[in-house]
Design a protein around this motif. Structure first.
Motif, mmCIF file in Angstrom:
data_model
loop_
_atom_site.group_PDB
_atom_site.id
_atom_site.type_symbol
_atom_site.label_atom_id
_atom_site.label_comp_id
_atom_site.label_asym_id
_atom_site.label_seq_id
_atom_site.Cartn_x
_atom_site.Cartn_y
_atom_site.Cartn_z
ATOM 1 N N ALA A 2 62.558 88.243 142.811
ATOM 2 C CA ALA A 2 63.263 86.986 142.599
ATOM 3 C C ALA A 2 62.393 85.814 143.041
ATOM 4 O O ALA A 2 61.600 85.925 143.968
ATOM 5 N N LEU A 119 71.763 85.817 145.268
ATOM 6 C CA LEU A 119 70.906 86.670 144.444
ATOM 7 C C LEU A 119 71.579 88.002 144.106
ATOM 8 O O LEU A 119 71.482 88.484 142.987
ATOM 9 N N ARG A 124 70.878 85.089 139.094
ATOM 10 C CA ARG A 124 69.506 84.745 138.762
ATOM 11 C C ARG A 124 69.367 84.138 137.396
ATOM 12 O O ARG A 124 69.727 84.730 136.394
#
Length: 129
Positions: A2, A119, A124
């Motif tokens: 991420a 997350l 995302r």
């Protein structure tokens, strides 16, 4: 992996956030980008398409509302709004991209937990309606 973009004009806040998130990344490694202004944040947003943005609402070149308006047309991603403003919750409900808030000064564990929660909920690169 991420990618998180931290936008804050205070270098100390960016440093602390980057350090905490780098030391305790959770289940996957994190790429962390930093911007000291709204315009620099918009450039990084279009270049890297982060999964999550930590946005200080009070920036020297634009406020968070202006930034969010521009970001929505460039790369609509999930945003955690960070501010010392007492109106934080009210502001957050007015913007579709905002998935959470973090009041300054924040506890380091609260920062980590809030980011990892955003997350893990699959926020995302997209914002749910």
């Amino acid at each position: 992996m991420a990618t998180i973009l931290i936008i804050d004009d205070e270098s100390g806040i960016r440093y602390i956030a980057k350090t905490i998130l780098s030391q305790n990344p959770g289940p996957e490694p994190l790429t962390i980008l930093e911007a000291s202004s709204g315009s620099q944040g918009l450039e990084l947003l279009t270049q890297y398409h982060p999964d999550l943005v930590l946005l200080d609402y009070r920036l020297p070149d634009m406020d968070g509302g202006e930034w969010l308006q521009q970001a929505e047309s460039l790369w609509p991603t999930a945003v955690l709004l960070v501010s010392a403003s007492s109106e934080l919750e009210h502001i957050a409900h007015q913007q579709a991209l905002i998935v959470g808030t973090l009041a300054k000064p924040f506890k380091l564990d609260k920062l980590r937990i809030t980011v990892l929660d955003a997350l893990s909920r699959g926020l995302r690169g997209e914002v749910s309606p």
